[in-house]
Design a protein around this motif. Structure first.
Motif, mmCIF file in Angstrom:
data_model
loop_
_atom_site.group_PDB
_atom_site.id
_atom_site.type_symbol
_atom_site.label_atom_id
_atom_site.label_comp_id
_atom_site.label_asym_id
_atom_site.label_seq_id
_atom_site.Cartn_x
_atom_site.Cartn_y
_atom_site.Cartn_z
ATOM 1 N N ASP A 166 1.037 -1.403 -0.005
ATOM 2 C CA ASP A 166 0.242 -0.036 0.014
ATOM 3 C C ASP A 166 0.840 1.238 0.171
ATOM 4 N N GLU A 167 2.175 1.222 0.616
ATOM 5 C CA GLU A 167 2.693 2.589 0.511
ATOM 6 C C GLU A 167 3.186 2.205 -0.496
ATOM 7 N N THR A 168 4.211 1.656 -0.893
ATOM 8 C CA THR A 168 4.524 1.998 -2.337
ATOM 9 C C THR A 168 3.403 2.745 -3.630
ATOM 10 N N VAL A 169 2.514 1.797 -3.670
ATOM 11 C CA VAL A 169 0.844 2.518 -4.524
ATOM 12 C C VAL A 169 0.681 4.020 -3.750
ATOM 13 N N ILE A 170 0.941 4.370 -2.508
ATOM 14 C CA ILE A 170 0.306 5.469 -2.345
ATOM 15 C C ILE A 170 1.485 6.292 -2.831
ATOM 16 N N ASN A 171 2.388 6.090 -2.331
ATOM 17 C CA ASN A 171 4.021 7.333 -2.965
ATOM 18 C C ASN A 171 3.775 7.155 -4.887
ATOM 19 N N ALA A 172 3.845 6.078 -5.327
ATOM 20 C CA ALA A 172 3.750 6.063 -6.492
ATOM 21 C C ALA A 172 1.799 7.102 -7.041
ATOM 22 N N LEU A 173 1.896 7.540 -6.546
ATOM 23 C CA LEU A 173 0.270 8.134 -7.050
ATOM 24 C C LEU A 173 0.042 9.449 -6.136
ATOM 25 N N THR A 174 2.007 10.279 -5.156
ATOM 26 C CA THR A 174 1.054 11.161 -4.676
ATOM 27 C C THR A 174 1.845 11.948 -5.188
ATOM 28 N N HIS A 175 1.371 13.319 -5.592
ATOM 29 C CA HIS A 175 1.265 14.435 -6.287
ATOM 30 C C HIS A 175 2.744 15.404 -5.499
ATOM 31 N N ASP A 176 4.286 15.412 -6.308
ATOM 32 C CA ASP A 176 5.104 15.690 -6.305
ATOM 33 C C ASP A 176 5.720 16.911 -8.060
ATOM 34 N N PRO A 177 5.336 17.411 -7.049
ATOM 35 C CA PRO A 177 6.094 18.200 -8.701
ATOM 36 C C PRO A 177 7.050 18.678 -8.124
ATOM 37 N N LYS A 178 8.388 18.462 -7.441
ATOM 38 C CA LYS A 178 9.433 18.557 -7.465
ATOM 39 C C LYS A 178 10.539 17.251 -7.481
ATOM 40 N N ALA A 179 9.187 16.535 -8.074
ATOM 41 C CA ALA A 179 9.800 15.243 -8.899
ATOM 42 C C ALA A 179 9.715 14.881 -10.344
ATOM 43 N N TYR A 180 8.687 15.565 -10.676
ATOM 44 C CA TYR A 180 7.311 15.129 -12.167
ATOM 45 C C TYR A 180 7.491 16.300 -11.824
ATOM 46 N N PRO A 181 7.104 16.829 -13.856
ATOM 47 C CA PRO A 181 6.639 18.096 -14.147
ATOM 48 C C PRO A 181 4.581 17.584 -14.417
ATOM 49 N N VAL A 182 4.104 18.689 -14.710
ATOM 50 C CA VAL A 182 2.983 19.097 -14.863
ATOM 51 C C VAL A 182 2.421 17.428 -15.716
ATOM 52 N N ALA A 183 1.749 16.887 -15.264
ATOM 53 C CA ALA A 183 1.403 15.521 -16.343
ATOM 54 C C ALA A 183 0.905 16.121 -18.316
ATOM 55 N N LEU A 184 1.432 15.970 -19.191
ATOM 56 C CA LEU A 184 1.248 15.888 -20.555
ATOM 57 C C LEU A 184 -0.195 16.746 -20.646
ATOM 58 N N GLY A 185 -1.047 15.927 -20.601
ATOM 59 C CA GLY A 185 -1.865 15.655 -20.692
ATOM 60 C C GLY A 185 -3.505 17.136 -19.850
#
Length: 376
Positions: free
Chosen positions: A11-30
């Motif tokens: 559960d923790e891994t899945v939650i981390n994968a879905l957590t909004h993180d603008p420091k790590a990833y750009p805004v989704a293209l779509g």
């Protein structure tokens, strides 16, 4: 890679994968071409094209607010809240609360006890006192309510709107007219404060569902305040943009005097707790006036929040639940309790055990987080 509905990872891994993180990833293209981008602000999640990647693709059986739902249903969901814009929610008068206690025990029911509790303030769960079938309160007057929960009639009462989704959604489905009628009954009972239902903001759902929940929270606040009951706004969110919207609205709506938050599920995770605390501190600073806050869950947040809010009211839930499990509190040093098994005889009342547990729990919390207040 977006986790599948039956992901085998923790559960923790899945939650981390879905957590909004603008420091790590750009805004989704779509996200940039979305009609709701201005309100939403987009999601920064690895591997996401837009939030519709989180759709269950089962529109006939899904109840979430999603653009892939049948168009009529999605339109009805938007119509019932008059769109996602906060600005069209009616303003309400300021209704000051008078809650004096910093620690307020939550009592789930009056079963297995025979005596009246002693105390000056108690919390009950909002939806527990509503008869949803009849669209009325379960209690005709304050005496009946207090007798059912075995609490003093002169105690201050807080109704907590924090609950599981299936317990709080019925409040919304009552409809506006029924809710307003029930709020008037609550006012006549002398309810001292209500915290708005915490309609869920969920990581694995499209953002339209989040914004629908947030708008309903603000509408609920407006209805309670207009009904003359002091109300705490449950200003939770999933992204920085969510809190930017809350910040602007709280600064503008001076009738908002109290916020509400729970640190049990998502915000209670150690990896995410500090982010939520920082967002709440920002809300308090930007308001331009003193705010209070009602919190549930991890009591360690109290110390931080007391540095940013005029008053922190902590709803204590552990003593009641531990008592039901026949566990007894014992001091373990100066900063913790140890819970030991304390079996009871069949049909034995739990008054003594609950009173002991509550006394020990409140004493510990007060010494750890409210020592200065107690001294005053």
């Amino acid at each position: 890679m977006i986790p599948a509905p039956f992901d085998t990872r923790s559960d923790e891994t899945v939650i981390n994968a879905l957590t909004h993180d603008p420091k790590a990833y750009p805004v989704a293209l779509g996200c940039h071409g979305c009609h709701h981008f201005a309100a939403c602000g987009g999601l920064c999640v690895k591997g996401l094209f837009d939030c519709l990647d989180l759709c269950c693709n089962d529109p006939d059986n899904c109840t979430r607010v999603c653009r892939k739902a049948p168009s009529v249903r999605f339109a009805d969901q938007l119509r019932e809240i008059d769109g996602f814009d906060f600005g069209n929610v009616p303003r309400a008068p300021l209704v000051n609360h008078q809650i004096r206690d910093g620690i307020v025990p939550l009592v789930y029911h009056g079963s297995s006890r025979v005596d009246q509790l002693s105390g000056s303030a108690f919390a009950l769960r909002l939806t527990d006192i509503v008869n949803f079938r009849e669209k009325t309160l379960k209690f005709s007057d304050r005496a009946a309510l207090c007798a059912a929960y075995r609490i003093p009639e002169d105690a201050q009462l807080i109704l907590s709107g924090v609950n599981q989704d299936h317990r709080i959604e019925p409040w919304w489905t009552l409809g506006s007219a029924a809710r307003i009628g029930i709020i008037e009954q609550m006012r006549r009972l002398g309810i001292d404060m209500v915290t708005t239902p915490n309609f869920s903001v969920v990581l694995d759902q499209p953002r339209t569902d989040d914004m629908h929940a947030m708008k309903r929270i603000l509408i609920a606040f407006s209805e309670f305040a207009e009904g003359g009951i002091p109300c705490a706004l449950h200003a939770h969110g999933r992204t920085e943009r969510d809190f930017e919207r809350w910040t602007a609205e709280i600064a503008e709506r001076t009738e908002i005097e109290v916020l509400s938050y729970e640190f049990t599920t998502g915000p209670g995770r150690r990896a995410r707790r500090s982010w939520h605390l920082d967002q709440l501190a920002g809300l308090a600073t930007a308001a331009g006036r003193d705010l209070d806050i009602v919190v549930r869950g991890d009591p360690q947040v109290v110390e931080f929040l007391r540095g940013h809010f005029r008053k922190v009211i902590y709803l204590e839930t552990s003593a009641f639940m531990k008592t039901l499990k026949r566990q007894r509190a014992e001091r373990d040093g100066n900063d913790r309790l140890r819970w030991t098994l304390s079996p009871t005889e069949p049909d034995e009342a739990l008054d003594g055990l609950f009173s002991h547990n509550l006394r020990e729990r409140v004493s510990l919390l007060r010494s750890l987080y409210y020592a200065e207040e107690a001294a005053e």
